[in-house]
Design a protein around this motif. Structure first.
Motif, PDB file in Angstrom:
ATOM      1  N   MET A   1     -15.928  73.973 -23.989  1.00  0.00           N
ATOM      2  CA  MET A   1     -15.382  72.612 -24.266  1.00  0.00           C
ATOM      3  C   MET A   1     -13.763  72.799 -24.532  1.00  0.00           C
ATOM      4  N   ARG A   2     -13.449  71.734 -24.104  1.00  0.00           N
ATOM      5  CA  ARG A   2     -11.941  71.436 -24.213  1.00  0.00           C
ATOM      6  C   ARG A   2     -11.334  70.750 -25.304  1.00  0.00           C
ATOM      7  N   ILE A   3     -10.282  71.002 -25.883  1.00  0.00           N
ATOM      8  CA  ILE A   3      -9.801  70.418 -27.159  1.00  0.00           C
ATOM      9  C   ILE A   3      -8.429  69.828 -26.808  1.00  0.00           C
ATOM     10  N   LEU A   4      -8.202  68.545 -26.695  1.00  0.00           N
ATOM     11  CA  LEU A   4      -7.177  67.927 -26.660  1.00  0.00           C
ATOM     12  C   LEU A   4      -6.220  67.448 -27.762  1.00  0.00           C
ATOM     13  N   THR A   5      -4.810  67.405 -27.911  1.00  0.00           N
ATOM     14  CA  THR A   5      -4.220  66.831 -29.049  1.00  0.00           C
ATOM     15  C   THR A   5      -4.285  65.337 -28.628  1.00  0.00           C
ATOM     16  N   VAL A   6      -3.750  64.575 -29.793  1.00  0.00           N
ATOM     17  CA  VAL A   6      -3.825  63.164 -29.455  1.00  0.00           C
ATOM     18  C   VAL A   6      -2.833  62.755 -28.400  1.00  0.00           C
ATOM     19  N   ALA A   7      -1.436  63.620 -28.328  1.00  0.00           N
ATOM     20  CA  ALA A   7      -0.594  63.357 -27.474  1.00  0.00           C
ATOM     21  C   ALA A   7      -1.052  63.587 -25.889  1.00  0.00           C
ATOM     22  N   GLU A   8      -1.849  64.739 -25.599  1.00  0.00           N
ATOM     23  CA  GLU A   8      -2.325  65.179 -24.656  1.00  0.00           C
ATOM     24  C   GLU A   8      -3.620  64.245 -23.982  1.00  0.00           C
ATOM     25  N   ALA A   9      -4.494  63.622 -24.920  1.00  0.00           N
ATOM     26  CA  ALA A   9      -5.268  62.795 -24.548  1.00  0.00           C
ATOM     27  C   ALA A   9      -4.491  61.375 -23.971  1.00  0.00           C
ATOM     28  N   THR A  10      -3.590  61.011 -24.824  1.00  0.00           N
ATOM     29  CA  THR A  10      -2.996  59.831 -24.588  1.00  0.00           C
ATOM     30  C   THR A  10      -2.381  59.985 -23.209  1.00  0.00           C
ATOM     31  N   ALA A  11      -1.630  60.946 -23.054  1.00  0.00           N
ATOM     32  CA  ALA A  11      -0.807  61.119 -21.633  1.00  0.00           C
ATOM     33  C   ALA A  11      -1.979  61.125 -20.454  1.00  0.00           C
ATOM     34  N   TYR A  12      -3.069  61.772 -20.771  1.00  0.00           N
ATOM     35  CA  TYR A  12      -4.185  61.875 -19.623  1.00  0.00           C
ATOM     36  C   TYR A  12      -4.708  60.166 -19.434  1.00  0.00           C
ATOM     37  N   LEU A  13      -4.958  59.548 -20.389  1.00  0.00           N
ATOM     38  CA  LEU A  13      -5.339  58.266 -20.172  1.00  0.00           C
ATOM     39  C   LEU A  13      -4.174  57.538 -19.630  1.00  0.00           C
ATOM     40  N   LYS A  14      -2.987  57.798 -19.855  1.00  0.00           N
ATOM     41  CA  LYS A  14      -1.788  57.169 -19.256  1.00  0.00           C
ATOM     42  C   LYS A  14      -1.595  57.125 -17.846  1.00  0.00           C
ATOM     43  N   ASP A  15      -1.946  58.617 -17.486  1.00  0.00           N
ATOM     44  CA  ASP A  15      -1.840  58.750 -15.740  1.00  0.00           C
ATOM     45  C   ASP A  15      -2.980  58.265 -15.139  1.00  0.00           C
ATOM     46  N   LEU A  16      -4.325  57.992 -15.773  1.00  0.00           N
ATOM     47  CA  LEU A  16      -5.438  57.629 -15.106  1.00  0.00           C
ATOM     48  C   LEU A  16      -5.110  56.009 -14.904  1.00  0.00           C
ATOM     49  N   ILE A  17      -4.527  55.223 -15.974  1.00  0.00           N
ATOM     50  CA  ILE A  17      -4.456  53.875 -15.957  1.00  0.00           C
ATOM     51  C   ILE A  17      -3.283  53.389 -15.050  1.00  0.00           C
ATOM     52  N   GLU A  18      -2.283  54.424 -15.324  1.00  0.00           N
ATOM     53  CA  GLU A  18      -0.900  53.831 -14.440  1.00  0.00           C
ATOM     54  C   GLU A  18      -0.882  54.326 -13.109  1.00  0.00           C
ATOM     55  N   PHE A  19      -1.967  55.168 -12.378  1.00  0.00           N
ATOM     56  CA  PHE A  19      -2.261  55.294 -11.000  1.00  0.00           C
ATOM     57  C   PHE A  19      -3.269  54.831 -10.385  1.00  0.00           C
ATOM     58  N   ASP A  20      -3.972  53.822 -11.223  1.00  0.00           N
ATOM     59  CA  ASP A  20      -5.312  52.864 -10.625  1.00  0.00           C
ATOM     60  C   ASP A  20      -4.616  52.010  -9.835  1.00  0.00           C
ATOM     61  N   PRO A  21      -5.048  51.848  -8.266  1.00  0.00           N
ATOM     62  CA  PRO A  21      -4.667  50.819  -7.761  1.00  0.00           C
ATOM     63  C   PRO A  21      -4.969  49.388  -8.083  1.00  0.00           C
ATOM     64  N   VAL A  22      -6.174  49.163  -8.807  1.00  0.00           N
ATOM     65  CA  VAL A  22      -6.340  48.142  -9.504  1.00  0.00           C
ATOM     66  C   VAL A  22      -5.787  47.640 -10.613  1.00  0.00           C
ATOM     67  N   LEU A  23      -5.305  48.438 -11.508  1.00  0.00           N
ATOM     68  CA  LEU A  23      -4.824  48.202 -12.859  1.00  0.00           C
ATOM     69  C   LEU A  23      -3.219  47.953 -12.534  1.00  0.00           C
ATOM     70  N   THR A  24      -2.667  48.553 -11.358  1.00  0.00           N
ATOM     71  CA  THR A  24      -1.412  48.338 -11.227  1.00  0.00           C
ATOM     72  C   THR A  24      -0.730  47.171 -10.707  1.00  0.00           C
ATOM     73  N   ASP A  25      -1.812  46.280 -10.196  1.00  0.00           N
ATOM     74  CA  ASP A  25      -1.396  45.007  -9.353  1.00  0.00           C
ATOM     75  C   ASP A  25      -2.775  43.983  -9.917  1.00  0.00           C
ATOM     76  N   VAL A  26      -2.619  43.387 -10.910  1.00  0.00           N
ATOM     77  CA  VAL A  26      -3.662  42.779 -11.597  1.00  0.00           C
ATOM     78  C   VAL A  26      -3.421  41.533 -11.994  1.00  0.00           C
ATOM     79  N   TRP A  27      -4.184  40.399 -11.854  1.00  0.00           N
ATOM     80  CA  TRP A  27      -4.230  39.206 -12.759  1.00  0.00           C
ATOM     81  C   TRP A  27      -5.092  39.039 -13.735  1.00  0.00           C
ATOM     82  N   ILE A  28      -4.741  38.662 -15.229  1.00  0.00           N
ATOM     83  CA  ILE A  28      -5.611  38.543 -15.955  1.00  0.00           C
ATOM     84  C   ILE A  28      -5.580  37.106 -16.601  1.00  0.00           C
TER      85      ILE A  28
END
Length: 401
Positions: A1-28
């Protein structure tokens, strides 16, 4: 089991979202429910739909390029990329364009292509090339059956008939039109014969003109060797090709007029230039005649015999000076020669030897060396003595005081 800090979890999610091809060019799509403007001019608003909302930010520098500014209560389409605001661990939409829901898909595609190419510098005024004032060959990319080709031919024939026109035919609407227009443009440019290229078609609906909003066609126009004039539809129609081309014409006929001069105007200008040239030549001839006349008048008042008499007097004076100076120079020269002759006779070694002196020398390795001292003579042992009438060899035995 891996335990992440709040900053590490946030940074991980930020990388996932900001490098996703759908979420980097999207109409809402959603309703603008709240909106505030910061002191720096940035706009913050929420988009809501089905009791779910997303935070949005529209920076001040981007606001001038959006189709419409968001207003509370309006349903809009917002374009951008999803990011995470790490300080709050909250995701948000970084907006770069906003459009009313009623805007069609073609308009949205146009805006997307326009913004992307503008950001790359394809529309920069600094890179646009001038259209030649008097081209020899004009290339045309349009339909061979449409009225555009015939209109361009008529205008060019009327205004400047010596220009050669080359048609690169292409369909101008439909799903295959962008690729065919691009091929025809590149083939025409590759001939390296065109001084300028016109690409265009007549008016039509947004769907009919859609081929001229193609990104591939725009990039092909940007890379041509010859400058390109875009003439698509009517004056109120604006396409991507109009923005990237070196010159935009409101209609195909106007494009032809912009590319060739009017031969009638050229004739008028040539006539005006000829009149000016004739006037200038007449003025030069008049000025030269006046100058010649002034010269003849001056010659009449000044006899050339006076100049000849002055020259003769100068010659006579020079001859008289020569008669006086030359004898004195010769006498001084003779005295100098006699003095030099006397000095040379005194310094002649043969004259000195006639008074009883001799020159003692020795030879070492074939080289003759003067002996000027008694010790030098004893050291040499064998010496040669030069008299005024010949040489004699001698052996030196000892030195005497």
């Amino acid at each position: 089991m891996r335990i992440l800090t709040v900053a590490e979890a946030t940074a991980y999610l930020k990388d996932l979202i900001e490098f996703d091809p759908v979420l980097t060019d999207v109409w809402i799509r959603g309703e603008v429910t709240t909106m505030t403007r910061s002191a720096a001019g940035h706009v913050y608003f929420n988009l809501s739909a089905d009791e779910i909302q997303i935070s949005c930010v529209l920076f001040r520098g981007t606001q001038r390029s959006v189709l419409a500014m968001p207003q509370v209560g309006e349903e809009v389409l917002a374009h951008g990329r999803i990011t995470i605001y790490e300080a709050r661990g909250q995701y948000q939409l970084m907006v770069d364009n906003v459009a009313p829901v009623g805007v069609g898909v073609l308009q949205l595609q146009f805006e997307e292509t326009r913004r992307r190419l503008e950001a790359e510098g394809l529309f920069n005024v600094e890179r646009k090339r001038p259209i030649p004032k008097m081209p020899a060959t004009i290339g045309v990319v349009t339909s061979a059956q449409g009225a555009v080709w015939h209109d361009i031919q008529n205008v060019v024939t009327r205004r400047f008939p010596i220009v050669e026109l080359i048609l690169a035919p292409s369909i101008v609407q439909g799903p295959d039109a962008p690729a065919e227009l691009t091929r025809s443009l590149r083939a025409l440019d590759d001939t390296n014969r065109c001084d300028v290229i016109i690409i265009g078609r007549g008016g039509g609906s947004a769907e009919d003109l859609a081929a001229f909003n193609d990104e591939g066609l725009a990039r092909a126009i940007f890379t041509t060797r010859a400058p390109v004039v875009s003439a698509v539809g009517h004056e109120t129609d604006t396409c991507i090709t109009d923005l990237v081309a070196d010159l935009r014409a409101p209609t195909p006929s106007a494009a032809a007029e912009l590319c060739v001069p009017d031969s009638a105007e050229i004739v008028v200008r040539l006539g005006f230039a000829l009149t000016q040239a004739q006037s200038s030549v007449r003025e030069v001839i008049r000025a030269d005649r006046e100058q010649v006349q002034r010269g003849l008048t001056a010659t009449h008042h000044r006899s050339p015999m006076r100049s000849i008499d002055r020259a003769r007097q100068q010659v006579d004076n020079t001859i008289g000076d020569a008669h006086r100076i030359v004898p004195r120079l010769l006498s001084a020269f003779r005295r100098e020669v006699a003095s030099l002759d006397t000095t040379a006779a005194l310094l002649d070694p043969r004259s000195i030897m006639r008074r009883g002196y001799a020159i003692v020398s020795t030879r070492t390795a074939g080289e003759e060396r003067r002996v000027t001292t008694a010790s030098g003579a004893i050291e040499a042992a064998q010496v040669e003595i030069a008299f005024q009438d010949g040489r004699a060899r001698a052996t030196v035995r000892q030195e005497q005081e």
